[in-house]
Design a protein around this motif. Structure first.
Motif, PDB file in Angstrom:
ATOM      1  N   GLU A  12       0.828  -1.215   0.000  1.00 40.98           N
ATOM      2  CA  GLU A  12       0.000   0.000   0.000  1.00 40.98           C
ATOM      3  C   GLU A  12       0.866   1.271   0.000  1.00 40.98           C
ATOM      4  OE1 GLU A  12       0.282  -1.436   4.293  1.00 40.98           O
ATOM      5  OE2 GLU A  12      -0.145  -2.383   2.377  1.00 40.98           O
ATOM      6  N   ILE A  13       2.020   1.204   0.630  1.00 42.20           N
ATOM      7  CA  ILE A  13       2.948   2.343   0.626  1.00 42.20           C
ATOM      8  C   ILE A  13       3.541   2.511  -0.777  1.00 42.20           C
ATOM      9  CG2 ILE A  13       5.185   3.142   1.503  1.00 42.20           C
ATOM     10  CD1 ILE A  13       2.867   3.604   3.451  1.00 42.20           C
ATOM     11  N   LYS A  14       3.895   1.402  -1.418  1.00 46.69           N
ATOM     12  CA  LYS A  14       4.410   1.474  -2.790  1.00 46.69           C
ATOM     13  C   LYS A  14       3.363   2.079  -3.724  1.00 46.69           C
ATOM     14  CE  LYS A  14       7.837  -2.211  -2.599  1.00 46.69           C
ATOM     15  NZ  LYS A  14       8.329  -3.441  -3.228  1.00 46.69           N
ATOM     16  N   GLN A  15       2.095   1.712  -3.524  1.00 45.73           N
ATOM     17  CA  GLN A  15       1.024   2.269  -4.353  1.00 45.73           C
ATOM     18  C   GLN A  15       0.906   3.776  -4.142  1.00 45.73           C
ATOM     19  OE1 GLN A  15      -0.635   0.714  -6.799  1.00 45.73           O
ATOM     20  NE2 GLN A  15      -1.541   2.694  -7.265  1.00 45.73           N
ATOM     21  N   THR A  16       1.007   4.217  -2.889  1.00 45.52           N
ATOM     22  CA  THR A  16       0.964   5.653  -2.583  1.00 45.52           C
ATOM     23  C   THR A  16       2.114   6.380  -3.273  1.00 45.52           C
ATOM     24  OG1 THR A  16      -0.096   5.249  -0.457  1.00 45.52           O
ATOM     25  CG2 THR A  16       1.057   7.344  -0.699  1.00 45.52           C
ATOM     26  N   LEU A  17       3.302   5.774  -3.251  1.00 43.77           N
ATOM     27  CA  LEU A  17       4.458   6.391  -3.907  1.00 43.77           C
ATOM     28  C   LEU A  17       4.291   6.429  -5.422  1.00 43.77           C
ATOM     29  CD1 LEU A  17       7.293   4.883  -1.719  1.00 43.77           C
ATOM     30  CD2 LEU A  17       6.627   7.290  -1.856  1.00 43.77           C
ATOM     31  N   LEU A  18       3.679   5.401  -5.992  1.00 40.65           N
ATOM     32  CA  LEU A  18       3.398   5.377  -7.426  1.00 40.65           C
ATOM     33  C   LEU A  18       2.455   6.524  -7.798  1.00 40.65           C
ATOM     34  CD1 LEU A  18       4.086   3.591  -9.896  1.00 40.65           C
ATOM     35  CD2 LEU A  18       1.974   2.343  -9.432  1.00 40.65           C
ATOM     36  N   ASN A  30      10.137  15.303 -15.203  1.00 44.26           N
ATOM     37  CA  ASN A  30      10.559  14.171 -16.023  1.00 44.26           C
ATOM     38  C   ASN A  30      11.771  13.534 -15.375  1.00 44.26           C
ATOM     39  OD1 ASN A  30       8.730  14.296 -18.294  1.00 44.26           O
ATOM     40  ND2 ASN A  30       9.734  16.233 -18.784  1.00 44.26           N
ATOM     41  N   GLY A  31      12.058  12.310 -15.774  1.00 41.55           N
ATOM     42  CA  GLY A  31      13.229  11.615 -15.253  1.00 41.55           C
ATOM     43  C   GLY A  31      13.092  10.135 -15.481  1.00 41.55           C
ATOM     44  N   SER A  32      14.028   9.395 -14.954  1.00 38.65           N
ATOM     45  CA  SER A  32      13.985   7.944 -15.019  1.00 38.65           C
ATOM     46  C   SER A  32      13.310   7.474 -13.730  1.00 38.65           C
ATOM     47  CB  SER A  32      15.413   7.396 -15.133  1.00 38.65           C
ATOM     48  OG  SER A  32      15.393   6.004 -15.141  1.00 38.65           O
ATOM     49  N   TRP A  33      12.019   7.195 -13.819  1.00 41.15           N
ATOM     50  CA  TRP A  33      11.207   6.873 -12.647  1.00 41.15           C
ATOM     51  C   TRP A  33      11.472   5.458 -12.165  1.00 41.15           C
ATOM     52  CZ3 TRP A  33       8.907  10.829 -10.383  1.00 41.15           C
ATOM     53  CH2 TRP A  33       8.684  11.975 -11.143  1.00 41.15           C
ATOM     54  N   LYS A  34      11.558   5.285 -10.863  1.00 40.86           N
ATOM     55  CA  LYS A  34      11.734   3.959 -10.266  1.00 40.86           C
ATOM     56  C   LYS A  34      10.433   3.190 -10.380  1.00 40.86           C
ATOM     57  CE  LYS A  34      15.893   4.728  -9.148  1.00 40.86           C
ATOM     58  NZ  LYS A  34      16.913   4.166  -9.986  1.00 40.86           N
ATOM     59  N   SER A  35      10.535   1.914 -10.738  1.00 38.34           N
ATOM     60  CA  SER A  35       9.329   1.095 -10.821  1.00 38.34           C
ATOM     61  C   SER A  35       8.843   0.802  -9.402  1.00 38.34           C
ATOM     62  CB  SER A  35       9.616  -0.211 -11.565  1.00 38.34           C
ATOM     63  OG  SER A  35      10.307  -1.103 -10.734  1.00 38.34           O
ATOM     64  N   VAL A  36       7.568   0.484  -9.305  1.00 40.14           N
ATOM     65  CA  VAL A  36       6.959   0.237  -7.996  1.00 40.14           C
ATOM     66  C   VAL A  36       7.678  -0.893  -7.260  1.00 40.14           C
ATOM     67  CG1 VAL A  36       5.164  -1.348  -8.823  1.00 40.14           C
ATOM     68  CG2 VAL A  36       4.738   0.065  -6.803  1.00 40.14           C
ATOM     69  N   ASP A  37       8.174  -1.885  -7.986  1.00 35.95           N
ATOM     70  CA  ASP A  37       8.860  -3.017  -7.359  1.00 35.95           C
ATOM     71  C   ASP A  37      10.248  -2.658  -6.831  1.00 35.95           C
ATOM     72  OD1 ASP A  37       6.716  -4.728  -7.851  1.00 35.95           O
ATOM     73  OD2 ASP A  37       7.475  -5.239  -9.840  1.00 35.95           O
ATOM     74  N   ASN A  38      10.786  -1.528  -7.264  1.00 38.09           N
ATOM     75  CA  ASN A  38      12.135  -1.136  -6.857  1.00 38.09           C
ATOM     76  C   ASN A  38      12.152  -0.081  -5.750  1.00 38.09           C
ATOM     77  OD1 ASN A  38      13.055  -2.919  -8.740  1.00 38.09           O
ATOM     78  ND2 ASN A  38      13.984  -1.414 -10.076  1.00 38.09           N
ATOM     79  N   LEU A  39      11.001   0.257  -5.194  1.00 41.19           N
ATOM     80  CA  LEU A  39      10.942   1.257  -4.123  1.00 41.19           C
ATOM     81  C   LEU A  39      11.319   0.603  -2.799  1.00 41.19           C
ATOM     82  CD1 LEU A  39       7.615   2.962  -5.234  1.00 41.19           C
ATOM     83  CD2 LEU A  39       9.937   3.882  -5.500  1.00 41.19           C
ATOM     84  N   HIS A  40      12.284   1.195  -2.099  1.00 42.65           N
ATOM     85  CA  HIS A  40      12.821   0.625  -0.860  1.00 42.65           C
ATOM     86  C   HIS A  40      13.659   1.685  -0.144  1.00 42.65           C
ATOM     87  CE1 HIS A  40      16.197   0.481  -3.588  1.00 42.65           C
ATOM     88  NE2 HIS A  40      16.959   0.487  -2.507  1.00 42.65           N
ATOM     89  N   ILE A  41      14.191   1.324   1.017  1.00 47.93           N
ATOM     90  CA  ILE A  41      15.180   2.147   1.726  1.00 47.93           C
ATOM     91  C   ILE A  41      16.469   1.332   1.783  1.00 47.93           C
ATOM     92  CG2 ILE A  41      15.808   3.297   3.897  1.00 47.93           C
ATOM     93  CD1 ILE A  41      12.747   3.342   4.537  1.00 47.93           C
ATOM     94  N   THR A  42      17.533   1.860   1.223  1.00 46.23           N
ATOM     95  CA  THR A  42      18.826   1.172   1.274  1.00 46.23           C
ATOM     96  C   THR A  42      19.498   1.452   2.617  1.00 46.23           C
ATOM     97  OG1 THR A  42      19.128   1.372  -1.115  1.00 46.23           O
ATOM     98  CG2 THR A  42      21.110   0.954   0.201  1.00 46.23           C
ATOM     99  N   LEU A  43      19.969   0.385   3.273  1.00 46.34           N
ATOM    100  CA  LEU A  43      20.731   0.527   4.515  1.00 46.34           C
ATOM    101  C   LEU A  43      22.228   0.342   4.261  1.00 46.34           C
ATOM    102  CD1 LEU A  43      18.441  -1.421   7.013  1.00 46.34           C
ATOM    103  CD2 LEU A  43      18.577   1.047   6.645  1.00 46.34           C
ATOM    104  N   GLU A  44      22.596  -0.660   3.477  1.00 45.48           N
ATOM    105  CA  GLU A  44      24.007  -0.918   3.150  1.00 45.48           C
ATOM    106  C   GLU A  44      24.134  -1.406   1.717  1.00 45.48           C
ATOM    107  OE1 GLU A  44      26.885  -0.233   4.444  1.00 45.48           O
ATOM    108  OE2 GLU A  44      26.304   0.031   6.522  1.00 45.48           O
TER     109      GLU A  44
END
Length: 180
Positions: A12-18, A30-44
């Protein structure tokens, strides 16, 4: 294998971001948009690793996850690296229980370093990337810069593989360890 450890986001958060990306497009961004499946928070970010390192990596991730309880984060607003005037990455900010997120990241960093993994040493700035190489010149983004987008619980650490498939970057969930 190109690997990183991060926090996946609920559907549901990914959908909100989409939907937020769509609103930004409507404004003319405009830009190179991240796909919904690639939305995350990188830690390392771990970079290129041989498959024989995966066992030690998953054990370390599990050890760290077992020492933390789930906690809440909030996302919202708009920012860019290095800045909105000279942006190469457009993101939404992460807030909420940042002391817990920072502590989790620091513990993960420490444990991975102790296992001889080569890690980046730059300061951690929690965010969720929305687009790369954004074009935002002469677009008024002031009303979306403080827009709240949602809350979610961090419940697990995920080992992702970053792969290019059919010319597109895809993040594959290789392993996850639940926070205790």
């Amino acid at each position: 294998m190109r690997l990183f450890v991060g926090v996946d986001l609920p559907a549901e958060i990914k959908q909100t971001l989409l939907e937020f990306q769509s609103k930004l497009r409507q404004l003319g961004v405009n830009g190179s948009w991240k796909s919904v499946d690639n939305l995350h928070i990188t830690l390392e970010f771990l970079g290129e690793l041989e498959t024989d390192k995966i066992s030690a990596l998953t054990k370390t991730i599990t050890k760290v996850a077992n020492n933390y309880k789930p906690f809440g984060l909030t996302m919202g607003g708009l920012g860019a690296f290095p800045s909105l005037k000279r942006s190469h990455t457009l993101w939404t900010a992460v807030s909420g229980d940042l002391p817990k997120l920072n502590q989790l990241k620091e513990t993960l960093h420490y444990e991975l370093k102790n296992k001889a993994f080569k890690l980046e040493e730059r300061q951690f700035k929690p965010h969720i990337t929305l687009a790369s190489r954004p074009k935002i010149d002469n677009i008024n983004l002031s009303f979306v810069q403080a827009k709240k987008l949602g809350e979610f619980m961090v419940e697990e650490l995920v080992l992702f593989e970053s792969r290019v498939i059919d010319g597109k970057r895809v993040y594959i969930d290789l392993f996850s360890a639940a926070l205790d």
